[in-house]
Design a protein around this motif. Structure first.
Motif, PDB file in Angstrom:
ATOM      1  N   HIS A 139     -20.369 -35.120  22.517  1.00 34.59           N
ATOM      2  CA  HIS A 139     -20.425 -35.889  21.175  1.00 34.59           C
ATOM      3  C   HIS A 139     -20.284 -35.005  20.198  1.00 34.59           C
ATOM      4  O   HIS A 139     -20.768 -34.248  20.134  1.00 34.59           O
ATOM      5  CB  HIS A 139     -21.462 -36.807  21.238  1.00 34.59           C
ATOM      6  CG  HIS A 139     -21.922 -37.723  22.456  1.00 34.59           C
ATOM      7  ND1 HIS A 139     -20.894 -38.016  23.112  1.00 34.59           N
ATOM      8  CD2 HIS A 139     -23.264 -37.776  23.358  1.00 34.59           C
ATOM      9  CE1 HIS A 139     -21.193 -38.728  24.265  1.00 34.59           C
ATOM     10  NE2 HIS A 139     -22.770 -38.627  24.274  1.00 34.59           N
ATOM     11  N   ALA A 144     -28.303 -34.056  22.045  1.00 31.23           N
ATOM     12  CA  ALA A 144     -27.136 -34.958  22.721  1.00 31.23           C
ATOM     13  C   ALA A 144     -25.942 -34.165  23.426  1.00 31.23           C
ATOM     14  O   ALA A 144     -25.963 -33.133  23.223  1.00 31.23           O
ATOM     15  CB  ALA A 144     -26.590 -35.606  21.449  1.00 31.23           C
ATOM     16  N   SER A 145     -25.234 -34.940  24.232  1.00 26.69           N
ATOM     17  CA  SER A 145     -24.375 -34.334  25.112  1.00 26.69           C
ATOM     18  C   SER A 145     -23.311 -33.535  24.218  1.00 26.69           C
ATOM     19  O   SER A 145     -23.015 -33.965  23.390  1.00 26.69           O
ATOM     20  CB  SER A 145     -23.533 -35.341  26.053  1.00 26.69           C
ATOM     21  OG  SER A 145     -22.215 -34.723  26.510  1.00 26.69           O
ATOM     22  N   LEU A 179     -21.737 -44.163  25.364  1.00 27.53           N
ATOM     23  CA  LEU A 179     -22.311 -43.695  24.388  1.00 27.53           C
ATOM     24  C   LEU A 179     -23.412 -44.615  23.418  1.00 27.53           C
ATOM     25  O   LEU A 179     -22.865 -45.837  23.179  1.00 27.53           O
ATOM     26  CB  LEU A 179     -21.338 -43.163  23.398  1.00 27.53           C
ATOM     27  CG  LEU A 179     -21.520 -42.347  22.133  1.00 27.53           C
ATOM     28  CD1 LEU A 179     -21.988 -41.021  22.513  1.00 27.53           C
ATOM     29  CD2 LEU A 179     -20.309 -42.317  21.053  1.00 27.53           C
ATOM     30  N   THR A 234     -26.369 -44.814  31.413  1.00 28.43           N
ATOM     31  CA  THR A 234     -26.336 -43.201  31.341  1.00 28.43           C
ATOM     32  C   THR A 234     -24.599 -43.192  31.043  1.00 28.43           C
ATOM     33  O   THR A 234     -24.541 -41.778  30.652  1.00 28.43           O
ATOM     34  CB  THR A 234     -26.701 -42.567  32.459  1.00 28.43           C
ATOM     35  OG1 THR A 234     -25.997 -43.049  33.708  1.00 28.43           O
ATOM     36  CG2 THR A 234     -28.167 -42.896  32.783  1.00 28.43           C
ATOM     37  N   ASP A 239     -27.482 -41.425  21.111  1.00 32.76           N
ATOM     38  CA  ASP A 239     -26.399 -39.874  21.183  1.00 32.76           C
ATOM     39  C   ASP A 239     -26.240 -39.775  19.659  1.00 32.76           C
ATOM     40  O   ASP A 239     -26.094 -38.430  19.418  1.00 32.76           O
ATOM     41  CB  ASP A 239     -25.340 -40.485  21.969  1.00 32.76           C
ATOM     42  CG  ASP A 239     -25.679 -40.757  23.288  1.00 32.76           C
ATOM     43  OD1 ASP A 239     -26.290 -39.754  23.975  1.00 32.76           O
ATOM     44  OD2 ASP A 239     -25.529 -41.781  24.142  1.00 32.76           O
ATOM     45  N   VAL A 292     -26.193 -36.240  14.962  1.00 31.11           N
ATOM     46  CA  VAL A 292     -26.016 -35.941  16.304  1.00 31.11           C
ATOM     47  C   VAL A 292     -27.430 -35.277  16.666  1.00 31.11           C
ATOM     48  O   VAL A 292     -27.469 -34.051  16.501  1.00 31.11           O
ATOM     49  CB  VAL A 292     -24.922 -35.397  16.897  1.00 31.11           C
ATOM     50  CG1 VAL A 292     -24.864 -35.300  18.402  1.00 31.11           C
ATOM     51  CG2 VAL A 292     -23.572 -36.185  16.419  1.00 31.11           C
ATOM     52  N   GLY A 303     -33.392 -38.811  17.897  1.00 28.20           N
ATOM     53  CA  GLY A 303     -32.426 -39.757  18.571  1.00 28.20           C
ATOM     54  C   GLY A 303     -33.594 -40.869  19.101  1.00 28.20           C
ATOM     55  O   GLY A 303     -32.748 -41.854  19.557  1.00 28.20           O
TER      56      GLY A 303
END
Length: 210
Positions: free
Chosen positions: A206, A202-203, A163, A160, A188, A198, A142
């Protein structure tokens, strides 16, 4: 996935690595003909418009393409038709990026570097829920390689809540790891005309289409 010929060597200083990559990638992008750029831009916009993350966003910050950058204008017009707000960057007197409500994208004027910019007050970044970010290259973690001026690095350093979707041609998603620094804000998601990537870190909020 084809690699760039300018391989990243750990022995090189990060600044030299980035300079070398920027030179090669700019040249490759400039060599693309207009019909190919238009086809690739249309495919990228389809990727964005088909993504739940993009569809759900009500406040979208993006960019107006310059030179051989991939245009995301079609996706932005689609967001406007859905009643969303679209924001574009503008270089301010302090040589930093503001994001400004671009209205219906019909009153943009040439600004810094000849790039079209909106007029009006800067928005509060906290109201933006998705950023579409251009770059010269992105790695699979990323990390992004920008133009070298640091505008996006500074603007997004404290973001933060939103996205971040980095966009580029397929070949701009590279297998090598880009040099990264402590202040870098990884994307992200990376979207290209045929890929929706992704990064592993990444969170989990997502989703991935790849």
């Amino acid at each position: 996935m084809p690699k760039t010929s300018a391989a990243v060597s750990p022995a090189d200083a990060p600044g030299l690595q980035k300079t070398r990559l920027r030179k090669e990638l700019r040249a490759r992008r400039r060599a693309l003909d207009a019909p190919l750029r238009e086809r690739e831009a249309a495919a990228l916009c389809e990727q964005l418009m088909g993504a739940p993350e993009f569809f759900a966003a009500r406040h979208v910050a993006a960019y107006w393409a310059a030179g051989a950058e991939l245009s995301v204008a079609a996706a932005l017009y689609e967001k406007l038709s859905q009643g969303a707000r679209v924001y574009l960057p503008r270089v301010n007197a302090s040589d930093r990026l503001d994001f400004v409500d671009a209205g219906q994208l019909d009153r943009l004027t040439p600004g810094a570097f000849g790039i079209l910019e909106p007029e009006g007050p800067a928005c509060d970044l906290s109201q933006i829920d998705l950023f579409v970010v251009p770059g010269l290259a992105f790695d699979r973690r990323g990390h992004r390689l920008g133009s070298g001026r640091g505008y996006y690095d500074r603007a997004l350093a404290g973001v933060t809540h939103a996205l971040l979707i980095g966009v580029g041609y397929d070949w701009q998603l590279i297998d090598e790891e880009l040099p990264d620094e402590a202040h870098d804000r990884p994307m992200d998601i990376i979207a290209t005309p045929t890929r929706w990537h992704v990064p592993d870190q990444a969170s989990s909020l997502h989703t991935s289409k790849e």
